[in-house]
Design a protein around this motif. Sequence first.
Motif, mmCIF file in Angstrom:
data_model
loop_
_atom_site.group_PDB
_atom_site.id
_atom_site.type_symbol
_atom_site.label_atom_id
_atom_site.label_comp_id
_atom_site.label_asym_id
_atom_site.label_seq_id
_atom_site.Cartn_x
_atom_site.Cartn_y
_atom_site.Cartn_z
ATOM 1 N N SER A 67 0.839 -1.199 0.000
ATOM 2 C CA SER A 67 0.000 0.000 0.000
ATOM 3 C C SER A 67 0.873 1.248 0.000
ATOM 4 C CB SER A 67 -0.919 0.016 1.228
ATOM 5 O OG SER A 67 -1.797 -1.097 1.202
ATOM 6 N N ALA A 68 0.628 2.131 -0.966
ATOM 7 C CA ALA A 68 1.432 3.346 -1.113
ATOM 8 C C ALA A 68 0.611 4.577 -0.731
ATOM 9 C CB ALA A 68 1.924 3.470 -2.550
ATOM 10 N N TYR A 69 1.279 5.528 -0.076
ATOM 11 C CA TYR A 69 0.628 6.744 0.393
ATOM 12 C C TYR A 69 1.533 7.947 0.150
ATOM 13 C CZ TYR A 69 -2.153 3.241 2.796
ATOM 14 O OH TYR A 69 -2.941 2.145 3.059
ATOM 15 N N LEU A 70 0.942 9.136 0.170
ATOM 16 C CA LEU A 70 1.762 10.328 0.020
ATOM 17 C C LEU A 70 2.834 10.361 1.104
ATOM 18 C CD1 LEU A 70 -0.031 13.541 1.354
ATOM 19 C CD2 LEU A 70 -0.698 11.238 2.046
ATOM 20 N N PRO A 71 4.049 10.792 0.765
ATOM 21 C CA PRO A 71 5.127 10.801 1.757
ATOM 22 C C PRO A 71 5.003 11.914 2.776
ATOM 23 C CG PRO A 71 5.920 11.668 -0.322
ATOM 24 C CD PRO A 71 4.532 11.137 -0.574
ATOM 25 N N GLY A 148 9.514 6.176 -4.854
ATOM 26 C CA GLY A 148 8.079 5.967 -5.006
ATOM 27 C C GLY A 148 7.687 5.317 -6.311
ATOM 28 N N SER A 149 8.557 4.457 -6.842
ATOM 29 C CA SER A 149 8.316 3.907 -8.184
ATOM 30 C C SER A 149 7.777 2.484 -8.178
ATOM 31 C CB SER A 149 9.628 3.933 -8.984
ATOM 32 O OG SER A 149 10.604 3.103 -8.368
ATOM 33 N N LYS A 150 7.371 1.972 -7.019
ATOM 34 C CA LYS A 150 6.913 0.589 -6.959
ATOM 35 C C LYS A 150 5.717 0.347 -7.871
ATOM 36 C CE LYS A 150 5.949 -3.218 -3.868
ATOM 37 N NZ LYS A 150 6.081 -3.727 -2.486
ATOM 38 N N TYR A 151 4.863 1.353 -8.013
ATOM 39 C CA TYR A 151 3.676 1.205 -8.862
ATOM 40 C C TYR A 151 3.740 2.122 -10.078
ATOM 41 C CZ TYR A 151 1.960 -1.414 -4.894
ATOM 42 O OH TYR A 151 1.817 -2.345 -3.897
ATOM 43 N N GLY A 152 4.949 2.385 -10.538
ATOM 44 C CA GLY A 152 5.120 3.229 -11.711
ATOM 45 C C GLY A 152 5.927 4.472 -11.390
ATOM 46 N N ARG A 153 6.438 5.112 -12.402
ATOM 47 C CA ARG A 153 7.291 6.289 -12.233
ATOM 48 C C ARG A 153 6.557 7.413 -11.503
ATOM 49 N NH1 ARG A 153 8.424 10.630 -16.426
ATOM 50 N NH2 ARG A 153 10.363 11.647 -15.774
ATOM 51 N N ALA A 154 7.205 7.974 -10.493
ATOM 52 C CA ALA A 154 6.650 9.118 -9.767
ATOM 53 C C ALA A 154 6.899 10.374 -10.583
ATOM 54 C CB ALA A 154 7.320 9.243 -8.400
ATOM 55 N N VAL A 155 5.844 10.975 -11.090
ATOM 56 C CA VAL A 155 5.962 12.102 -12.022
ATOM 57 C C VAL A 155 5.491 13.391 -11.363
ATOM 58 C CG1 VAL A 155 5.261 13.045 -14.254
ATOM 59 C CG2 VAL A 155 5.627 10.577 -13.996
ATOM 60 N N ILE A 156 6.358 14.409 -11.382
ATOM 61 C CA ILE A 156 5.986 15.738 -10.921
ATOM 62 C C ILE A 156 5.218 16.424 -12.047
ATOM 63 C CG2 ILE A 156 6.830 17.951 -10.069
ATOM 64 C CD1 ILE A 156 9.447 16.477 -9.344
ATOM 65 N N LYS A 157 4.080 16.977 -11.719
ATOM 66 C CA LYS A 157 3.286 17.658 -12.748
ATOM 67 C C LYS A 157 3.532 19.159 -12.644
ATOM 68 C CE LYS A 157 0.019 13.833 -12.603
ATOM 69 N NZ LYS A 157 -1.351 13.380 -12.269
ATOM 70 N N ASP A 158 2.533 19.924 -12.332
ATOM 71 C CA ASP A 158 2.712 21.369 -12.175
ATOM 72 C C ASP A 158 2.645 21.761 -10.706
ATOM 73 O OD1 ASP A 158 2.887 21.809 -14.967
ATOM 74 O OD2 ASP A 158 0.708 21.743 -15.124
ATOM 75 N N LYS A 170 3.401 8.723 -4.409
ATOM 76 C CA LYS A 170 3.109 7.873 -3.259
ATOM 77 C C LYS A 170 4.242 6.879 -3.060
ATOM 78 C CE LYS A 170 -1.907 8.286 -3.773
ATOM 79 N NZ LYS A 170 -3.196 7.579 -3.858
ATOM 80 N N ILE A 171 4.401 6.425 -1.826
ATOM 81 C CA ILE A 171 5.489 5.520 -1.493
ATOM 82 C C ILE A 171 5.000 4.502 -0.477
ATOM 83 C CG2 ILE A 171 6.378 6.986 0.383
ATOM 84 C CD1 ILE A 171 9.235 6.246 -0.676
ATOM 85 N N THR A 172 5.537 3.293 -0.521
ATOM 86 C CA THR A 172 5.170 2.255 0.430
ATOM 87 C C THR A 172 6.051 2.351 1.677
ATOM 88 O OG1 THR A 172 6.716 0.603 -0.426
ATOM 89 C CG2 THR A 172 4.529 0.707 -1.465
ATOM 90 N N ALA A 173 5.579 1.760 2.762
ATOM 91 C CA ALA A 173 6.393 1.698 3.977
ATOM 92 C C ALA A 173 7.673 0.911 3.721
ATOM 93 C CB ALA A 173 5.576 1.060 5.102
#
Length: 277
Positions: A67-71, A148-158, A170-173
Motif C-alpha cells: 500500500s502506497a501513500y503520500l510521503p 516511489g516507483s513501486k507502482y510506476g514512475r513518480a511524475v511531478i506535474k505542475d 506515493k510511497i510504500t512503507a
Amino acid sequence: MQVIKCFAFYFLVLSIVFFSACSSNNITTDDSLEKYFNEYHVTGTFGMFDNGQAHFTIYNLKRFTDSAYLPASTFKIVNSLIGLQTGVISNEKMVIPWDGVARSHAEWNKDLTMEEAFKLSAVPYYQEVARRIGKDTMQCWLDSLGYGSKYGRAVIKDDLDHFWLDNTIKITADEQLGLVKKLYFEQLPFQKRVQTVVKNVMIQEKNSNYTLAYKTGWGYKEDGKSIGWVVGWEEENKHPYFFVLQIEGPQDMDMITARQAILKNILSQYGFFKGQR
C-alpha cells in the motif's frame, strides 16, 4: 546545468536505486502490536529491520509492502539530499528568510536554518528549496533514485512545491525503510558529506543508551483521512534497527500524539531505550 549533473551521476551509478526493503523470507509478523493502533483508533503498519540479524519484524505485512501513500514531510529527507547535492542548500546552517506570510504554525514564522526547518517540519522552507532545485532537476533525481516507483514512475506535474503533499506521488512503507537504511550506510547516490548532514539532522534523541533518529510526516488522502509517518532508526551499541510506522485515521485526529505514542510503545515493547540491544 544541475540536470546534466544529475544524469551524469545517474549513469555513474549505472542503475536506479530501488528502496524495496523486504526481499527475503526472514520476516516475522507480530500481531501483538495491533493493540497500540487500536488504542488510538487508527489502522496502519509497522516494520523493523534488525540489521545485525538481517531480520524483519512487521505488523500488517500486506499494508507494509503493498500500500502506497503520500510521503508528506518524510519527503524532507530526499528534498534535503537533493538540495545539498545541487548546492541549493549550502549546509544545515543555511538560512532562508521568512516570506512574511503568517501561518498557523507560529514557529515557522521566522527566518529558519535548514536544520531548524527539518526539526520543525517547516513546509514553507522546503517549498522554497524545491522551487530553487527546479522541476527538471527534481524529476531527474527522483528517477535516478526510483523514489516511489513501486507502482510506476513518480511524475511531478505542475506542483513542484507541494507534490509530496497532494497525493501526486506515493510511497510504500517498505520503500521508506529501504531509503533510510541506504541513507544510514551512505549507499545513496549522493556525496558522503550530503548524507552525513541529513543523517545528523534526523537525530531526535541521543544519550549514553541509544540514538533515535527519524522524520515524521502528516498529510491527507484523497478521501480526507489522515496519513501519518515516522521513518528512521534506533541505534544501540553501534547496532542499527531501521523502522517505519505508518498510521491512518480520521481527518481531525491528534496525529502528533498518536504516532509518537504508538512508536514509543512499540519500541519499548521490543526492549529499546535501555542500551541493552
